[in-house]
Design a protein around this motif. Sequence first.
Motif, PDB file in Angstrom:
ATOM      1  N   HIS A   1      -4.483  -3.971  -8.030  1.00  0.00           N
ATOM      2  CA  HIS A   1      -3.598  -3.586  -6.511  1.00  0.00           C
ATOM      3  C   HIS A   1      -2.839  -4.884  -6.276  1.00  0.00           C
ATOM      4  O   HIS A   1      -3.284  -5.870  -6.901  1.00  0.00           O
ATOM      5  N   ARG A   2      -1.866  -4.838  -5.612  1.00  0.00           N
ATOM      6  CA  ARG A   2      -0.983  -5.767  -5.061  1.00  0.00           C
ATOM      7  C   ARG A   2      -1.906  -6.866  -4.643  1.00  0.00           C
ATOM      8  O   ARG A   2      -1.806  -7.863  -4.392  1.00  0.00           O
ATOM      9  N   ASP A   3      -2.888  -6.357  -3.522  1.00  0.00           N
ATOM     10  CA  ASP A   3      -3.800  -7.211  -2.852  1.00  0.00           C
ATOM     11  C   ASP A   3      -4.891  -7.861  -3.853  1.00  0.00           C
ATOM     12  O   ASP A   3      -5.571  -8.678  -3.039  1.00  0.00           O
ATOM     13  N   GLY A   4      -4.848  -7.678  -5.007  1.00  0.00           N
ATOM     14  CA  GLY A   4      -5.768  -8.486  -5.929  1.00  0.00           C
ATOM     15  C   GLY A   4      -7.155  -7.574  -6.267  1.00  0.00           C
ATOM     16  O   GLY A   4      -7.879  -8.383  -6.969  1.00  0.00           O
ATOM     17  N   HIS A   5      -7.334  -6.317  -5.709  1.00  0.00           N
ATOM     18  CA  HIS A   5      -8.694  -5.978  -6.159  1.00  0.00           C
ATOM     19  C   HIS A   5      -8.147  -4.599  -7.016  1.00  0.00           C
ATOM     20  O   HIS A   5      -6.801  -4.169  -7.111  1.00  0.00           O
TER      21      HIS A   5
ATOM     22  N   ARG B   1      -0.200   1.399  -5.308  1.00  0.00           N
ATOM     23  CA  ARG B   1      -0.417   0.021  -5.900  1.00  0.00           C
ATOM     24  C   ARG B   1       0.041  -0.870  -4.959  1.00  0.00           C
ATOM     25  O   ARG B   1      -0.161  -2.131  -5.498  1.00  0.00           O
ATOM     26  N   GLY B   2       0.339  -0.857  -3.735  1.00  0.00           N
ATOM     27  CA  GLY B   2       0.734  -1.918  -2.987  1.00  0.00           C
ATOM     28  C   GLY B   2       2.148  -2.409  -3.137  1.00  0.00           C
ATOM     29  O   GLY B   2       2.512  -3.364  -2.606  1.00  0.00           O
TER      30      GLY B   2
END
Length: 820
Positions: free
Chosen positions: A197-201, A147-148
Motif C-alpha cells: 500500500h502507499r502507506d507502507g503496509h 492502494r492509496g
Amino acid sequence: MADLLGAVPSAALVIDVRTAVRAANATAHALLNGAGHLSSLFTPACRAQFAAALLSASASGEAQHGLELEREDGKTWIMGSLAPCPDDGDLFVVTLSDITSLKNRLATCEASENRWHSALVGSSSGVWEYRADLDQWYCSDIWRQIRGIGPDEPIPSETDAWLERIHPEDRERVAHCVDRQIAGDPDYMTFDYRELHRDGHYIWIECRGACIERAPNGRPLRISGTDTDITARKQTEERLTHLSRRLKVALEVSRVGVFEADFDLGTSDWDDGMFALYGVERKEEVKIGGLWESMLHPEDREHVFGEVQRHVANLLPFSDEYRVILRDGSTHYIRSRTLPFIDSDGHRKMIGANWDVTGDVVLHRELERAKTLAEARNEELEEAKARIEHIALHDYLTDLPNRRYLDQMLDRIVADCDERGQGLAALHIDLDRFKQVNDTLGHNAGDQMLRHAARVLRDAMHHNGDFVARIGGDEFVFLTAYDGDDDALAVMAERLIAELRRPIVFEGHECRAGASIGIALERDGNIDARQLLLNADIALYHAKNAGRNRYEFFCRDRRHQMVTAHRLADDLLRALEKDEFVPHYQFQFCARSLDVVGTEALARWQHPERGLLAPAEFLAVAEEIGVVAQIDGLLLQKAVADAARWRAEGLRVPKVSVNVSTRRLHDPHLTQKLAVLSFEPGSVSFELLESIFLDESDEQARANLAHIRKLGIGIEIDDFGTGHASIVSLLRIGPDSLKIDRELVRGVARSPEQRRLVGSIIDIGRSLNVKIVAEGVETRDQVRVLAKLGCDVLQGYGLAKPMGMEDTFAFLRAESWRAA
C-alpha cells in the motif's frame, strides 16, 4: 417540389416560419396524421427547441442538423434536420427520422451501465483494463483507493515496476498466475496476493480477470478484470485458522473423538479420535446400526437408543453417558455430547463427540462442559473469545478488573465524568499486615483475605460509574465521581477501613488485616486520570508511613517530597557504583587516662555536588531502597584497611567500631562476606542499635552473632537507655560494651537524677562485666563526673570531632585532646 420530396425515403416536408406544412411526401403525411403544423406534434420543450432552430437557420441561412424531438405521446422520438429552401428564404425543407428504438437501446445501455457501476462500487471492487494494442491502462477510482493512489497520480505501466510492489513471497506465483490468466486458463481467472500500500503496509488483493479480446493470431488485445481488497477477510481467516489449530490440539490432548451421522443415508463419519477411542482400525466401515451399536453394553442399549430417537426427532442437543465393551473384552465408560440438525440438503444428521471417562470422571466432567465440534464452529468460538478477554481483563482470584482493564477504562471513565460535569476521585487501597497473614497461616488464608476485601469494595459501589480493580498483590483502586464533597470521601474511606479491619475466620482462626488508603482528587475539566492514580499512590505511601490503618489525602508538597526522595535514591545507587561513601572517624578515650582506646567509623557521603553529607541526609532513603547493609559492608572494608595504615605508621588505635544495620545482621551470607577480611581478633567491633535488635529472636541473627564472636569481633549496644530492651535480652546477647545515649549524658553534670540514672546503667554494666561508653561528651565537667561514676570510655565533640582519614594522623600525633 412534390417530385423532389417523393424521392426522399424518409419523411420530408416543406414548412414556413410558423411551421405550417406547405408540402409533404407520403411518409411525412402518415407522420403528421392530419396535423397542419409540424410543431403541434412535439412536446412544449421540443417546440421551443425547434422554433429556436428555425430562427437560427433563417438568420444564418445554414442548415440545422441533429434535432432530437419528443412527440407529445412521450413514446416516440424523431431526429430532424432543416434547411432554408434555395428558391424561397421564407420556406424550409425538413427531414424527419424515427429514432425511438435507438433511444430505447441507449436508455437500456445506460441503465445497465449504472447497475454494473453501482454493483462494483457496492462490492468495493476496482476495475482495470489493459489495451495491449494501444499500450494503455485504465484503472477505476476504487482501484486506486484500494492502494492509496490519488486519482491524478500516474500508474507505472511496466510489469517489473508493478511486481516490485508485490510481496517477495508472492511475486513468482503472481507472475505465473497472470501468464495463465492471459492464456485463458479458467483455473487462474481468480487469484490473490499481497501488494504494498502507499502507506507502507501490505494489503491482500483478490484479482479476477481474463483476456476478453484477441487478435486473429491469438495475441491478447484487451485484458480486463476487477481487484478487491480482501485484507479483512484474510485476517479473519488467519484468526479462525489459529483458533481451529488450538481446538484441534485440545481435542488431541483430551483424546476426544468426533463423529457425524446421516440418518437418511445410514452413514456415519468418524475421525481418528473415534477409532482410537473404540480400539478399531480406520479401514473398518462405520454405518448406523453397525459397529458402534454392536459395542454398546446390553444394559445401556435401550436407554441410549431411546435418547437418540427422542432428541433427533425433536432436533434437540443432548449429553449422555453409557458403557461400551471393546474387542479386548474391557468395559469402558463413554460420555457423549451430540447435536442433531437438518443440513442444507434436508438430511437429518447428528454431530457429536465421545470421550472415555473411565479413568478420571472428575476430569472428564470438565470436558463435558466443552462444546462439541459443531457447536464450536460459530457460537463456541465467540464464547471462547469472550472468556479469554474476561480472563485477560480480570483478576483470577477476586474476579475484579485487573490493572490492564483499569488502563483501558480510564479514558472512558474520564469522558463520563466530563459529560456529567463531575470530577474524579481515586482511592488507592493497600491491605495492612497481609504479608504476616500469608507467612503465618499460608497463602490460602491470604487468598480468602483478598476475596473478603474484594467483596467489601464491590459492595461499596453505590453510584453509576464507580469502578474497582485489583492492581497488585494486596492493592486495589476504587474510582468514583467527585462532586466537591471531601467529607463524603473521608466517611467512605473510614467505612472501608472499618469493614476491611473486620476479622474473617479461616480454619478456626480469626484473621485481621486492616487497610491504608491514599485519596487523590481531580476537579471537573482536564482530568489526567493516570496522574490521579500516581497521586493516590503517593498519598497511600504517606498513609502507611504515618502508622497504617488510616487514610491520607494527596497534596502537592508530598509529591515534591516523593520526587526528591526518588532522585536521592538514584543518587545513592550511583554513589555506591562510584565508591563515594567514606568513613569519618570519631576517636574514643579511656575515662581515667584519656588514652585512645578506639574509634567509631561514621558513614559520610562525598556528594559530587552537595559536598560531604551526614547520615541524616540520606539514611532514611537508603533504608527504603535496602542499601544500608551494603553501605555498612563498604565502611567495614575501608575501616579495616585504615586500621592497617595506622599500625603501619606506629599509631595506636586498638579498635575500630562499625555500625551494623538489622538487615545486615539478618543476612544469610554475612559469614562469607566477613571471611574475606583480614583483621586481628579484638580490633573490630560491631555496634547494634538497642531499639532494633535486643528483643529480636530471629534464628539467622543469632547464628550470625555466634559466628561474629568466633571471629573475635566485639559486640556493642548503641544508644542504650532509649530503647525498650529487657535485661533478659541483654543477658542473652552478652555484649562487650554498652553505649549510653547522648540524651542521658547531656545533663549528667548538672542533674542529680541524670547522674543517678547513668550511675545505674554503669552499675548494670559492671555487674555484667560489660564496658560502658558515654556518647556526646562535650564539656570538662561531663568528663569529670563520668570518670567519677566509673564510666570506662568517653566519646564526643569535647574530645574529638569526626574527621577524615588523612586528618587522623596529625590529630593522633599531637594528642591535643589532653590539653583541651
